[in-house]
Design a protein around this motif. Structure first.
Motif, PDB file in Angstrom:
ATOM      1  N   PRO A  22      10.997  17.764   2.675  1.00  0.00           N
ATOM      2  CA  PRO A  22      10.951  16.389   2.150  1.00  0.00           C
ATOM      3  C   PRO A  22      10.504  15.353   3.172  1.00  0.00           C
ATOM      4  N   LEU A  23      10.697  15.627   4.479  1.00  0.00           N
ATOM      5  CA  LEU A  23      10.458  14.601   5.483  1.00  0.00           C
ATOM      6  C   LEU A  23      10.088  15.238   6.816  1.00  0.00           C
ATOM      7  N   TYR A  24       9.114  14.607   7.504  1.00  0.00           N
ATOM      8  CA  TYR A  24       8.683  15.062   8.827  1.00  0.00           C
ATOM      9  C   TYR A  24       8.683  13.873   9.773  1.00  0.00           C
ATOM     10  N   GLU A  25       9.203  14.111  10.964  1.00  0.00           N
ATOM     11  CA  GLU A  25       9.312  13.036  11.953  1.00  0.00           C
ATOM     12  C   GLU A  25       8.041  12.939  12.785  1.00  0.00           C
ATOM     13  N   LEU A  26       7.660  11.719  13.123  1.00  0.00           N
ATOM     14  CA  LEU A  26       6.555  11.456  14.044  1.00  0.00           C
ATOM     15  C   LEU A  26       6.812  10.113  14.719  1.00  0.00           C
ATOM     16  N   HIS A  27       5.962   9.747  15.669  1.00  0.00           N
ATOM     17  CA  HIS A  27       6.204   8.528  16.437  1.00  0.00           C
ATOM     18  C   HIS A  27       5.403   7.335  15.945  1.00  0.00           C
ATOM     19  N   PHE A  28       4.373   7.592  15.154  1.00  0.00           N
ATOM     20  CA  PHE A  28       3.562   6.463  14.655  1.00  0.00           C
ATOM     21  C   PHE A  28       2.849   6.846  13.377  1.00  0.00           C
ATOM     22  N   VAL A  29       2.818   5.912  12.447  1.00  0.00           N
ATOM     23  CA  VAL A  29       1.943   5.970  11.275  1.00  0.00           C
ATOM     24  C   VAL A  29       1.547   4.529  10.973  1.00  0.00           C
ATOM     25  N   ASN A  30       0.302   4.318  10.601  1.00  0.00           N
ATOM     26  CA  ASN A  30      -0.182   2.955  10.407  1.00  0.00           C
ATOM     27  C   ASN A  30       0.519   2.277   9.228  1.00  0.00           C
ATOM     28  N   ALA A  31       0.558   0.949   9.278  1.00  0.00           N
ATOM     29  CA  ALA A  31       1.392   0.171   8.358  1.00  0.00           C
ATOM     30  C   ALA A  31       0.741  -0.101   7.013  1.00  0.00           C
ATOM     31  N   ALA A  32      -0.229   0.693   6.613  1.00  0.00           N
ATOM     32  CA  ALA A  32      -0.849   0.504   5.296  1.00  0.00           C
ATOM     33  C   ALA A  32       0.143   0.735   4.175  1.00  0.00           C
ATOM     34  N   ALA A  33       1.157   1.566   4.420  1.00  0.00           N
ATOM     35  CA  ALA A  33       2.154   1.880   3.386  1.00  0.00           C
ATOM     36  C   ALA A  33       3.450   2.316   4.066  1.00  0.00           C
ATOM     37  N   TRP A  34       4.336   1.359   4.291  1.00  0.00           N
ATOM     38  CA  TRP A  34       5.613   1.634   4.955  1.00  0.00           C
ATOM     39  C   TRP A  34       6.772   1.259   4.046  1.00  0.00           C
ATOM     40  N   LEU A  35       7.695   2.171   3.840  1.00  0.00           N
ATOM     41  CA  LEU A  35       8.999   1.806   3.305  1.00  0.00           C
ATOM     42  C   LEU A  35       9.901   1.537   4.499  1.00  0.00           C
ATOM     43  N   VAL A  36      10.389   0.315   4.600  1.00  0.00           N
ATOM     44  CA  VAL A  36      11.230  -0.105   5.730  1.00  0.00           C
ATOM     45  C   VAL A  36      12.632  -0.404   5.192  1.00  0.00           C
ATOM     46  N   THR A  37      13.630   0.152   5.838  1.00  0.00           N
ATOM     47  CA  THR A  37      15.000  -0.020   5.373  1.00  0.00           C
ATOM     48  C   THR A  37      15.596  -1.348   5.843  1.00  0.00           C
ATOM     49  N   ARG A  38      16.628  -1.806   5.132  1.00  0.00           N
ATOM     50  CA  ARG A  38      17.344  -3.013   5.561  1.00  0.00           C
ATOM     51  C   ARG A  38      17.942  -2.815   6.955  1.00  0.00           C
ATOM     52  N   LYS A  39      18.466  -1.622   7.216  1.00  0.00           N
ATOM     53  CA  LYS A  39      19.029  -1.321   8.531  1.00  0.00           C
ATOM     54  C   LYS A  39      17.983  -1.542   9.622  1.00  0.00           C
ATOM     55  N   CYS A  40      16.754  -1.132   9.350  1.00  0.00           N
ATOM     56  CA  CYS A  40      15.668  -1.305  10.321  1.00  0.00           C
ATOM     57  C   CYS A  40      15.366  -2.782  10.539  1.00  0.00           C
ATOM     58  N   ILE A  41      15.290  -3.533   9.467  1.00  0.00           N
ATOM     59  CA  ILE A  41      14.997  -4.965   9.579  1.00  0.00           C
ATOM     60  C   ILE A  41      16.110  -5.680  10.343  1.00  0.00           C
ATOM     61  N   GLU A  42      17.350  -5.287  10.110  1.00  0.00           N
ATOM     62  CA  GLU A  42      18.467  -5.933  10.802  1.00  0.00           C
ATOM     63  C   GLU A  42      18.520  -5.582  12.283  1.00  0.00           C
ATOM     64  N   LYS A  43      17.984  -4.402  12.641  1.00  0.00           N
ATOM     65  CA  LYS A  43      17.959  -3.992  14.054  1.00  0.00           C
ATOM     66  C   LYS A  43      16.692  -4.443  14.775  1.00  0.00           C
ATOM     67  N   VAL A  44      15.545  -4.329  14.091  1.00  0.00           N
ATOM     68  CA  VAL A  44      14.242  -4.516  14.742  1.00  0.00           C
ATOM     69  C   VAL A  44      13.623  -5.860  14.399  1.00  0.00           C
ATOM     70  N   GLY A  45      13.830  -6.327  13.174  1.00  0.00           N
ATOM     71  CA  GLY A  45      13.246  -7.598  12.752  1.00  0.00           C
ATOM     72  C   GLY A  45      11.865  -7.432  12.176  1.00  0.00           C
ATOM     73  N   GLY A  46      10.998  -8.402  12.469  1.00  0.00           N
ATOM     74  CA  GLY A  46       9.629  -8.403  11.958  1.00  0.00           C
ATOM     75  C   GLY A  46       8.629  -8.050  13.040  1.00  0.00           C
ATOM     76  N   PHE A  47       7.364  -8.302  12.733  1.00  0.00           N
ATOM     77  CA  PHE A  47       6.286  -7.995  13.670  1.00  0.00           C
ATOM     78  C   PHE A  47       6.261  -9.014  14.817  1.00  0.00           C
ATOM     79  N   ASN A  48       5.895  -8.519  15.994  1.00  0.00           N
ATOM     80  CA  ASN A  48       5.788  -9.354  17.188  1.00  0.00           C
ATOM     81  C   ASN A  48       4.603 -10.311  17.040  1.00  0.00           C
ATOM     82  N   PRO A  49       4.812 -11.639  17.106  1.00  0.00           N
ATOM     83  CA  PRO A  49       3.718 -12.602  16.926  1.00  0.00           C
ATOM     84  C   PRO A  49       2.709 -12.647  18.069  1.00  0.00           C
TER      85      PRO A  49
END
Length: 303
Positions: free
Chosen positions: A152-179
């Protein structure tokens, strides 16, 4: 609850198919479109044909990352559990996002989960995406696809942001894109920050999107060597894993290479190093280091 976020800019060629694919998935009411001051008819098309989508019209083109941050902040204010970042030239299947959410629920240590990226016609993998899932970057996926026994899932270090499901946990830890990034490489930096904050990035091979970009030949952000080098420097000094806090060594190295080129009469190399030094001087290093410092702290940074 999921919110789809699309940054729109002069998307006449793609936006109808993009939004219709969302409508078929029953998610048009969950869609936030941030328009970067388009000059074509795409905004009028959205207003006339998809009025249930939430449209935010900006007065200037703020770039990909900043516009996405506006959408992510709006989704966060609406208590979204997930955001799905989707390019304007991407089309989804009716079950794409629901499947990604199911995978995310079973794997809470993943901050970003992306589907397989096909080309616009679905005849093959998107070429750039195929480079992200080669065996030394994404263990076993190619092999398992060939053997028809995908997980069901494979780990990697990068995939381009054309189609990302981002979790609330991620947003609360990481935030948004660096301006610090205007267009391109902001997704590279975001992935670095996701990993830095202890979350994972994955591919769910049973979900697919179509990225309709294979016929484009010109892109000033990659064709212009000055923009390329500027972006390379911003990437280097925005990387949270890079402990270098000064550009002094970089300037010194460029000066040494420039003088060596002059002494050996390699004028082309001399000009290249000279232009690199000019680029270094033109960058707002105070802002770059400030944004990097902010990005290593947990929180809803840049939103």
């Amino acid at each position: 609850m999921v919110k789809i976020i699309i940054v729109n800019y002069n998307s006449d060629k793609w936006i109808a198919r993009c939004l219709f694919s969302i409508h078929q998935a029953g998610l048009i009411d969950h869609t936030i479109i941030v328009d970067n001051a388009s000059t074509d008819n795409s905004v009028l098309f959205i207003e006339q044909n998809f009025p249930r989508a939430e449209l935010i019209k900006l007065s200037a083109n703020l770039g990909f990352g900043h516009a996405n941050n506006i959408g992510i902040k709006k989704a966060d204010e609406q208590d979204a559990d997930y955001v799905f970042l989707m390019n304007q030239d991407v089309y989804i299947e009716p079950n794409t996002i629901n499947y990604l959410i199911k995978v995310a629920q079973l794997n809470p240590d993943f901050g970003i989960i992306s589907p397989m990226h096909l080309n616009g016609s679905g005849s093959e993998l998107d070429f750039s995406f195929s480079n992200y899932i080669v065996p030394f970057k994404c263990n076993k996926l190619y092999s398992d696809i060939f053997l028809q026994k995908t997980a069901p899932l494979y780990e990697l270090h990068f995939v381009n942001a054309a189609a990302w499901l981002v979790t609330r946990k991620c947003i609360e830890k990481v935030g948004g894109f660096n301006p610090s990034f205007y267009h391109y490489a902001e997704d590279c930096n975001y992935c670095q920050r996701v990993l830095y904050h202890g979350l994972k990035i994955g591919i769910a091979p049973e979900a697919v999107i179509y990225h309709d970009r294979e016929n484009r030949t010109e892109n000033k952000y990659f064709d212009n060597t000055a923009l390329l080098h500027e972006r390379k420097l911003i990437m280097l000094f925005s990387d949270p894993f890079n402990n270098e806090k000064s550009t002094g060594k970089l300037y010194l190295d460029y000066c040494k290479m420039m003088m060596k080129s002059l002494i050996t009469f390699r004028l082309k190399a001399f000009k290249e190093h000279y232009h690199k030094i000019k680029i270094c001087h033109s960058l707002d290093w105070k802002m770059i280091f400030h944004n990097r410092k902010q990005s290593v702290d947990k929180g809803k940074n840049f939103l």
